[in-house]
Write an enzyme that holds these catalytic residues in place. Structure first.
Site, PDB file in Angstrom:
ATOM      1  N   HIS A  91      -4.195  -6.131  -6.008  1.00 23.01           N
ATOM      2  CA  HIS A  91      -2.866  -5.527  -6.165  1.00 23.01           C
ATOM      3  C   HIS A  91      -2.253  -5.781  -7.540  1.00 23.01           C
ATOM      4  O   HIS A  91      -1.095  -6.189  -7.666  1.00 23.01           O
ATOM      5  CB  HIS A  91      -1.925  -6.018  -5.068  1.00 23.01           C
ATOM      6  CG  HIS A  91      -1.066  -4.905  -4.524  1.00 23.01           C
ATOM      7  ND1 HIS A  91       0.242  -4.748  -4.857  1.00 23.01           N
ATOM      8  CD2 HIS A  91      -1.353  -3.895  -3.680  1.00 23.01           C
ATOM      9  CE1 HIS A  91       0.744  -3.689  -4.236  1.00 23.01           C
ATOM     10  NE2 HIS A  91      -0.206  -3.139  -3.516  1.00 23.01           N
ATOM     11  N   TYR A 128       1.958  -9.807  -0.748  1.00 21.85           N
ATOM     12  CA  TYR A 128       1.505  -8.445  -0.514  1.00 21.85           C
ATOM     13  C   TYR A 128       0.405  -8.369   0.538  1.00 21.85           C
ATOM     14  O   TYR A 128      -0.510  -9.195   0.560  1.00 21.85           O
ATOM     15  CB  TYR A 128       0.954  -7.821  -1.819  1.00 21.85           C
ATOM     16  CG  TYR A 128       0.128  -6.644  -1.438  1.00 21.85           C
ATOM     17  CD1 TYR A 128      -1.273  -6.723  -1.396  1.00 21.85           C
ATOM     18  CD2 TYR A 128       0.749  -5.515  -0.938  1.00 21.85           C
ATOM     19  CE1 TYR A 128      -2.018  -5.670  -0.923  1.00 21.85           C
ATOM     20  CE2 TYR A 128       0.006  -4.464  -0.463  1.00 21.85           C
ATOM     21  CZ  TYR A 128      -1.371  -4.542  -0.441  1.00 21.85           C
ATOM     22  OH  TYR A 128      -2.089  -3.511   0.065  1.00 21.85           O
ATOM     23  N   GLU A 153     -10.247  -4.392  -5.326  1.00 23.88           N
ATOM     24  CA  GLU A 153      -9.335  -3.311  -5.730  1.00 23.88           C
ATOM     25  C   GLU A 153      -8.220  -3.836  -6.634  1.00 23.88           C
ATOM     26  O   GLU A 153      -7.694  -4.923  -6.425  1.00 23.88           O
ATOM     27  CB  GLU A 153      -8.712  -2.706  -4.475  1.00 23.88           C
ATOM     28  CG  GLU A 153      -7.662  -1.661  -4.722  1.00 23.88           C
ATOM     29  CD  GLU A 153      -7.068  -1.140  -3.438  1.00 23.88           C
ATOM     30  OE1 GLU A 153      -7.622  -1.409  -2.357  1.00 23.88           O
ATOM     31  OE2 GLU A 153      -6.040  -0.464  -3.517  1.00 23.88           O
ATOM     32  N   GLU A 187      -4.765   3.782  -7.402  1.00 22.10           N
ATOM     33  CA  GLU A 187      -3.761   4.290  -6.452  1.00 22.10           C
ATOM     34  C   GLU A 187      -2.415   4.532  -7.124  1.00 22.10           C
ATOM     35  O   GLU A 187      -1.603   5.296  -6.613  1.00 22.10           O
ATOM     36  CB  GLU A 187      -3.601   3.356  -5.269  1.00 22.10           C
ATOM     37  CG  GLU A 187      -2.906   2.066  -5.563  1.00 22.10           C
ATOM     38  CD  GLU A 187      -2.734   1.219  -4.323  1.00 22.10           C
ATOM     39  OE1 GLU A 187      -3.711   1.012  -3.595  1.00 22.10           O
ATOM     40  OE2 GLU A 187      -1.596   0.790  -4.072  1.00 22.10           O
ATOM     41  N   GLU A 209      -9.484   4.909   3.126  1.00 23.68           N
ATOM     42  CA  GLU A 209      -8.523   3.939   3.665  1.00 23.68           C
ATOM     43  C   GLU A 209      -7.808   4.558   4.846  1.00 23.68           C
ATOM     44  O   GLU A 209      -7.411   5.732   4.796  1.00 23.68           O
ATOM     45  CB  GLU A 209      -7.507   3.563   2.588  1.00 23.68           C
ATOM     46  CG  GLU A 209      -6.446   2.584   3.051  1.00 23.68           C
ATOM     47  CD  GLU A 209      -5.529   2.161   1.927  1.00 23.68           C
ATOM     48  OE1 GLU A 209      -5.501   2.831   0.895  1.00 23.68           O
ATOM     49  OE2 GLU A 209      -4.830   1.152   2.077  1.00 23.68           O
ATOM     50  N   ARG A 221      -9.429   5.509  -6.601  1.00 21.99           N
ATOM     51  CA  ARG A 221      -8.513   5.144  -5.517  1.00 21.99           C
ATOM     52  C   ARG A 221      -7.328   6.095  -5.347  1.00 21.99           C
ATOM     53  O   ARG A 221      -6.484   5.899  -4.480  1.00 21.99           O
ATOM     54  CB  ARG A 221      -7.945   3.745  -5.776  1.00 21.99           C
ATOM     55  CG  ARG A 221      -8.848   2.646  -5.335  1.00 21.99           C
ATOM     56  CD  ARG A 221      -8.939   2.561  -3.817  1.00 21.99           C
ATOM     57  NE  ARG A 221      -7.746   1.983  -3.212  1.00 21.99           N
ATOM     58  CZ  ARG A 221      -7.284   2.316  -2.015  1.00 21.99           C
ATOM     59  NH1 ARG A 221      -7.850   3.276  -1.326  1.00 21.99           N
ATOM     60  NH2 ARG A 221      -6.214   1.727  -1.513  1.00 21.99           N
ATOM     61  N   ASP A 270      -7.820  -6.387  -1.927  1.00 21.07           N
ATOM     62  CA  ASP A 270      -6.913  -5.752  -2.879  1.00 21.07           C
ATOM     63  C   ASP A 270      -6.209  -6.820  -3.722  1.00 21.07           C
ATOM     64  O   ASP A 270      -5.421  -7.603  -3.205  1.00 21.07           O
ATOM     65  CB  ASP A 270      -5.870  -4.938  -2.094  1.00 21.07           C
ATOM     66  CG  ASP A 270      -5.112  -3.958  -2.981  1.00 21.07           C
ATOM     67  OD1 ASP A 270      -4.520  -3.019  -2.425  1.00 21.07           O
ATOM     68  OD2 ASP A 270      -5.122  -4.137  -4.212  1.00 21.07           O
ATOM     69  N   ARG A 325     -10.441  -4.262   5.094  1.00 18.07           N
ATOM     70  CA  ARG A 325      -9.820  -4.906   3.956  1.00 18.07           C
ATOM     71  C   ARG A 325      -9.229  -6.211   4.461  1.00 18.07           C
ATOM     72  O   ARG A 325      -8.596  -6.218   5.526  1.00 18.07           O
ATOM     73  CB  ARG A 325      -8.709  -4.027   3.353  1.00 18.07           C
ATOM     74  CG  ARG A 325      -8.176  -4.570   2.045  1.00 18.07           C
ATOM     75  CD  ARG A 325      -6.964  -3.829   1.572  1.00 18.07           C
ATOM     76  NE  ARG A 325      -5.763  -4.303   2.279  1.00 18.07           N
ATOM     77  CZ  ARG A 325      -4.539  -3.934   1.912  1.00 18.07           C
ATOM     78  NH1 ARG A 325      -4.362  -3.089   0.903  1.00 18.07           N
ATOM     79  NH2 ARG A 325      -3.482  -4.395   2.580  1.00 18.07           N
TER      80      ARG A 325
HETATM   81  C1  CS2 Z   1      -1.980  -0.781  -1.053  1.00 13.92           C
HETATM   82  C2  CS2 Z   1      -0.859   0.142  -0.735  1.00 13.92           C
HETATM   83  O1  CS2 Z   1      -3.166   0.367   0.612  1.00 13.92           O
HETATM   84  C3  CS2 Z   1      -3.264  -0.217  -0.488  1.00 13.92           C
HETATM   85  O2  CS2 Z   1      -4.308  -0.349  -1.135  1.00 13.92           O
HETATM   86  O3  CS2 Z   1      -2.124  -1.051  -2.420  1.00 13.92           O
HETATM   87  O4  CS2 Z   1      -0.533  -0.058   0.597  1.00 13.92           O
HETATM   88  C4  CS2 Z   1       0.385  -0.030  -1.579  1.00 13.92           C
HETATM   89  O5  CS2 Z   1       0.846  -1.365  -1.502  1.00 13.92           O
HETATM   90  C5  CS2 Z   1       1.440   0.916  -1.036  1.00 13.92           C
HETATM   91  O6  CS2 Z   1       0.917   2.220  -1.038  1.00 13.92           O
HETATM   92  C6  CS2 Z   1       2.702   0.873  -1.871  1.00 13.92           C
HETATM   93  O7  CS2 Z   1       3.621   1.808  -1.368  1.00 13.92           O
HETATM   94 MG    MG Z   2      -4.113  -1.017  -3.062  1.00 18.61          MG
END
Ligand code: CS2
Ligand code: MG
Length: 413
Positions: free
Chosen positions: A223, A159, A247, A273, A350, A294, A221, A147
């Site tokens: 996000h 992020y 993602e 997620e 992941e 996810r 990602d 990633r």
């Molecule tokens: C992120 C996560 O791994 C990922 O894809 O979106 O690390 C996310 O930021 C964290 O789980 C938040 O606690």
């Molecule tokens: Mg993520």
């Protein structure tokens, strides 16, 4: 045999984890991960104050009945706290059942469908050179998929970017304590500019392809922070770079928004997620608006629920991409790996390795080898909590950041 004791352990070897321990009348111990980053104590309380007494005396073998009892019997159903609590109970009961059977959990899920589980690592860098260095490091470790996240010119910390320097870094932790390591009382804030991001990222992928060729699988990602039309533009702009997936390109709860992205691009999409039940996916799956699911086992009701969700996804040609950040404990990671090994519609896993202190608290038996993980063949999930090591640290509040646009408007982080 019956459930005799139900206890909750909260430990913090560098970051907070919540672990459920179930012991049967025959002394068999099962472990479940109940970690919800930034809201850990809510789940700990749900388990301690609302579920534990209802579980004592139940038949530990009746996993499906217990799942339905905790989901439908709660009345107030769904949501990240409820489903993380149910997940922990479910994981612990599957751990117990597999231990009693004397076999690794994946054998109870239909046995291995593959030799090992392909994983992706998190390569990041504040600028392209740092990112390039990280990607090279992951390739040397044998990763075939990474990633890629990088800083955006004009923005500070954003992020997914480890600020601790180039190379393979495993220390990215988004939930922040206070600067001096004491408990945080409020989230930090980050500043975001989607237009700067949309302008910057396609060039980053172009340089990566020039430097690393077309074989390496690239994931990215978003996000949750693009609008549907921004996500459609981004997915179209990066199409030439053949991503393995894009993602969370847009907040996934607006499931119909993905129709717009699909109209503009064939870039594969991964979402889920922050989801916690199959109902969050219903349109996404039945309309084939995503390519990868996810969810984390820890946040989506456990092994029982995840197996059903992934079997549902399989009908529509959608594969797994189970969430595996460091804020899922090694127990939650092991649960994912047993599912990954067994299901047919596996996509990728992941893998953010936990720090050494965490691995002193959680005794794991899964192994990494040149870009692949295997859950191991220890009976059960294959992870045990060292309660003495766990007792050496205590909960330290930490918050995930809040994001704002440059004009101060709160935005998706
Ligand atoms: C992120 C996560 O791994 C990922 O894809 O979106 O690390 C996310 O930021 C964290 O789980 C938040 O606690
Ligand atoms: Mg993520």
């Amino acid at each position: 045999m019956t459930i005799e004791t139900v206890t909750v352990n909260v430990t913090s070897p560098g970051r907070n984890f919540v672990t459920l321990k179930i012991v049967t009348s025959d002394g068999v111990v099962g472990w479940g991960d109940a970690t919800l980053n930034g809201r850990e104590l809510s789940v700990a309380s749900y388990l301690r104050d609302h579920l534990a007494s209802t579980l004592v005396g139940r038949d530990e073998d009746r996993i499906e009945d217990t799942w339905q009892y905790l989901y439908r019997g709660a009345y107030w159903r769904r949501g990240p706290v409820t489903m993380a609590a149910i997940a922990a109970v479910d994981m612990a009961l599957w751990d117990i059942k597999a231990k009693k059977a004397g076999m690794p959990l994946y054998q109870l899920l239909g046995g291995a469908s593959r030799d090992a589980v392909r994983v992706y690592g998190h390569a990041s860098g504040t600028d392209y050179e740092a990112l390039k260095d990280a990607i090279a490091g992951y390739r040397e470790l044998g990763f075939t998929a990474v990633r890629v996240q990088t800083g955006v010119p004009g923005l500070g910390q954003i992020y997914g970017v480890s600020a601790s320097g180039p190379g393979v870094r495993y220390d990215y932790e988004p939930a922040k304590r206070s600067a001096d390591g004491s408990p945080a009382v409020a989230p930090t804030e980050e500043v975001w500019d989607t237009r700067a991001y949309l302008s910057h990222m396609p060039g980053v992928f172009s340089r990566i392809r020039e430097d690393f060729g077309t074989g390496l699988r690239l994931l990215h990602d978003g996000h949750h922070r693009m609008t549907p039309i921004e996500a459609a533009r981004f997915a179209k702009d990066v199409e030439p770079y053949d991503l393995f997936w894009l993602e969370d390109c847009t907040p996934g709860e607006d499931q119909a928004a993905l129709r717009l992205v699909r109209q503009h691009s064939t870039t594969p999409l991964a979402i889920g997620e922050v989801f916690n039940t199959v109902y969050d996916y219903q349109t996404l799956i039945t309309e084939r608006l995503i390519d990868y699911v996810r969810s984390a086992v820890t946040h989506t009701g456990g092994i029982t629920a995840m197996k059903k969700l992934l079997d549902f996804a399989a009908v529509y040609g959608i594969r797994s991409g189970i969430h595996g950040p460091t804020d899922v404990s090694p127990i939650g990671m092991a649960a994912a790996l047993h599912l990954d090994l067994a299901i047919h519609n596996f996509g990728i896993q992941e893998y953010m390795p936990h720090n050494e202190r965490t691995l002193e608290v959680f005794q794991t038996s899964f192994t990494f080898n040149r870009g692949f993980l295997h859950p191991g063949d220890a009976p059960g999930l294959g992870v045990e909590l060292d309660e003495e090591e766990a007792s050496a640290t205590s909960f330290t509040s930490a918050y995930l950041p809040v994001n704002r646009l440059t004009d101060g408007t709160v935005h998706d982080w």
